[in-house]
Design a protein around this motif. Structure first.
Motif, PDB file in Angstrom:
ATOM      1  N   HIS A  80       0.902  -1.315   0.135  1.00  0.00           N
ATOM      2  CA  HIS A  80       0.046  -0.060   0.020  1.00  0.00           C
ATOM      3  C   HIS A  80       0.940   1.156   0.204  1.00  0.00           C
ATOM      4  O   HIS A  80       0.564   2.162  -0.418  1.00  0.00           O
ATOM      5  CB  HIS A  80      -0.779  -0.036   1.136  1.00  0.00           C
ATOM      6  N   SER A  83       1.935   2.917  -3.316  1.00  0.00           N
ATOM      7  CA  SER A  83       0.905   3.531  -4.339  1.00  0.00           C
ATOM      8  C   SER A  83       1.568   4.671  -4.924  1.00  0.00           C
ATOM      9  O   SER A  83       1.487   4.778  -6.165  1.00  0.00           O
ATOM     10  CB  SER A  83      -0.113   4.050  -3.513  1.00  0.00           C
ATOM     11  N   GLN A 194       0.863   8.762   5.025  1.00  0.00           N
ATOM     12  CA  GLN A 194      -0.070   7.575   5.346  1.00  0.00           C
ATOM     13  C   GLN A 194      -1.302   8.352   4.924  1.00  0.00           C
ATOM     14  O   GLN A 194      -1.958   7.404   4.431  1.00  0.00           O
ATOM     15  CB  GLN A 194       0.026   7.068   6.713  1.00  0.00           C
ATOM     16  N   LYS A 195      -1.814   9.438   5.309  1.00  0.00           N
ATOM     17  CA  LYS A 195      -3.207   9.742   4.855  1.00  0.00           C
ATOM     18  C   LYS A 195      -3.562   9.939   3.601  1.00  0.00           C
ATOM     19  O   LYS A 195      -4.600  10.147   3.244  1.00  0.00           O
ATOM     20  CB  LYS A 195      -3.478  11.066   5.848  1.00  0.00           C
ATOM     21  N   ASP A 196      -2.308  10.114   2.763  1.00  0.00           N
ATOM     22  CA  ASP A 196      -2.751  10.232   1.356  1.00  0.00           C
ATOM     23  C   ASP A 196      -2.854   9.175   0.355  1.00  0.00           C
ATOM     24  O   ASP A 196      -2.942   9.067  -0.943  1.00  0.00           O
ATOM     25  CB  ASP A 196      -1.407  11.079   0.711  1.00  0.00           C
ATOM     26  N   ASP A 198      -4.558   6.410   0.106  1.00  0.00           N
ATOM     27  CA  ASP A 198      -5.736   5.846  -0.336  1.00  0.00           C
ATOM     28  C   ASP A 198      -6.179   6.561  -1.590  1.00  0.00           C
ATOM     29  O   ASP A 198      -7.240   6.178  -2.244  1.00  0.00           O
ATOM     30  CB  ASP A 198      -6.848   5.666   0.651  1.00  0.00           C
ATOM     31  N   LYS A 201      -4.853   6.311  -6.893  1.00  0.00           N
ATOM     32  CA  LYS A 201      -5.446   5.628  -7.595  1.00  0.00           C
ATOM     33  C   LYS A 201      -5.227   6.149  -9.331  1.00  0.00           C
ATOM     34  O   LYS A 201      -5.068   7.210  -9.383  1.00  0.00           O
ATOM     35  CB  LYS A 201      -6.809   5.340  -7.510  1.00  0.00           C
TER      36      LYS A 201
END
Length: 462
Positions: A80, A83, A194-196, A198, A201
């Protein structure tokens, strides 16, 4: 009888029988069979050789397959925290090659060593959450020259005058200029926390990965040239070519301590030998702004010096296209009106991030919500005033007293005719505040002279 007076208990006949009849373990049975082999028999020796050879081929095949599989970019995408790196890689000009071609020194031995060392990353991923990815090992020039020629005479834009040969002779790392070529400077922009993760994409790639972050940043060239003019060779410290680790302040919060150790490894080497007084954030920004303004003044010809590397545009650009309205004699005095009408065009050249090495931090949510295209600019004096105060390019000149303001005693009585209408007053407010400036304001006027210091009862209506 023992010396302590205790009699050693003898095993009963039943116990001895059970031990004797107990079936030995697998390892012991195999060892007994191995020892029982008649090695004088050539058939047995050939059989052993065949088994060893087959096992070696099998182990080599498994190892080769594992190395090949873990060298594919898709393998990196499974984690993850990778990404941002994977999405930017897919959008880059390097998307058709493997990650290891850049990030691992050429050679089989180097590849194997890298794979073994990378096992710790698997451990960090499992015990995580792992830290955001920050490059701490530079991409070496020999990796780049596997594909690129050192004698390159042209650039992608066709406009730049780049002395690649001179840079190579000075042993300047390629990544000093081309740091964003594969990953769009996500670390420098601060959008790989970390907060970024997701938000990284495929559907957001167009909004997050733009050509301006993959091309060489003019600010890097200017910063390096400025240091060369001062007698420095900044690229000798590899940290100059690597992104700043912005996640260090959070490392000590990690329970397992691995992140803190990694930070020490990468930051201690870059620490200066002498202890320097730490500046506050505001003091550091003021120092950076002053430095940027000095460079900009050199670039526009206001502070020409006998230097090794000139900052003028023609030094690096084959064609310098100056807009026609910039060539008028009174441009310096009357360009404010053009700025109000065409601020978006002004910012094509006059924006700080093109002139300084350090990129401003971004908010990933704002980037996505803003979309891939910018909103159309509509003339707005308030926007121009704010931008001109925040911009080092504008404030580098606005900090000086305009020639039209005459001497202070003359201007004090003569400026009324220049500020009769609302539009004229609005132009004054670009540099002057009407009321006493708010000390807490982040956007400061270039001068501390404000109108109501004298006009305490207000202004006459125009």
């Amino acid at each position: 009888m023992s010396t302590l007076g205790f009699r050693k208990k003898k095993k009963t006949e039943t116990e001895e029988t059970e031990i004797r009849d107990k079936k030995p373990g697998l390892v012991r049975r195999l060892w007994r069979k191995f020892r029982a082999i008649d090695w004088k028999n050539p058939v047995n020796r050939w059989r052993a050789l065949f088994v060893v050879l087959f096992a070696s081929i099998a182990m080599f095949g498994v190892a080769y397959g594992a190395i090949a599989y873990t060298s594919e970019p898709q393998f990196c995408s499974f984690c993850h925290e990778m990404s941002p790196e994977f999405i930017t890689f897919e959008e880059s000009a390097h998307s058709q090659i493997k990650c290891v071609q850049c990030h691992v020194d050429p050679g089989v031995v180097n590849t194997v060593i890298h794979k073994v060392e990378s096992l710790k990353e698997v451990y960090y991923h499992v015990v995580g959450p792992p830290d955001p990815i920050v490059q701490t090992v530079p991409v070496m020039n020999k990796n780049c020259t596997q594909c690129h020629s050192e004698n390159r005479l042209v650039t992608a834009t066709g406009d730049l005058i780049v002395n690649h040969e001179g840079h190579i002779k000075e042993d300047i790392p390629c990544i000093t200029c081309h740091s964003g070529v594969a990953h769009a400077k996500v670390v420098e922009r601060g959008i790989n926390h970390q907060k970024d993760l997701d938000f990284w994409k495929k559907e957001n790639a167009e909004k997050l990965v733009k050509a301006e972050y993959m091309k060489p940043n003019m600010g890097t060239c200017i910063d390096c040239h400025d240091k060369v003019n001062k007698g420095e060779r900044p690229w000798k410290d590899i940290q100059y070519s690597l992104p700043e680790n912005t996640h260090g302040e959070k490392h000590e919060e990690k329970a397992d301590g691995h992140a803190e150790a990694a930070t020490l490894d990468t930051t201690e080497a870059a620490a200066p030998a002498t202890t320097e007084v730490a500046l506050s954030e505001e003091e550091q920004k003021a120092l950076d702004d002053k430095h940027s303004q000095e460079i900009i003044l050199q670039a526009i010809g206001k502070q020409k010096k006998d230097v090794k590397l000139s900052m003028e545009c023609s030094t690096c650009h084959k064609e310098v296209s100056t807009p026609a309205n910039h060539q008028s004699a009174d441009w310096n005095l009357n360009h404010g009106g053009n700025a109000v009408e065409e601020l978006d065009k002004c910012l094509n050249c006059h924006q700080d991030q093109k002139w300084i090495k350090k990129l401003p931090k971004q908010d990933i949510v704002s980037l996505i919500e803003a979309g891939a295209t910018k909103d159309e600019y509509k003339p707005n004096l308030h926007v121009v005033k704010t931008d001109s105060r925040e911009s080092n390019f504008c404030s580098s000149c606005h900090a000086y007293r305009p020639p039209g303001h005459l001497q202070s005693d003359e201007w004090l009585t003569a400026h009324a005719d220049k500020a009769k209408t609302d539009n004229q007053k609005a132009e004054c407010y670009v540099c002057h505040e009407r009321a006493k400036p708010d000390e807490a304001s982040k956007v400061k006027a270039p001068t501390d002279v404000y109108c109501e210091f004298c006009h305490r009862t207000g202004f006459k209506k125009s």
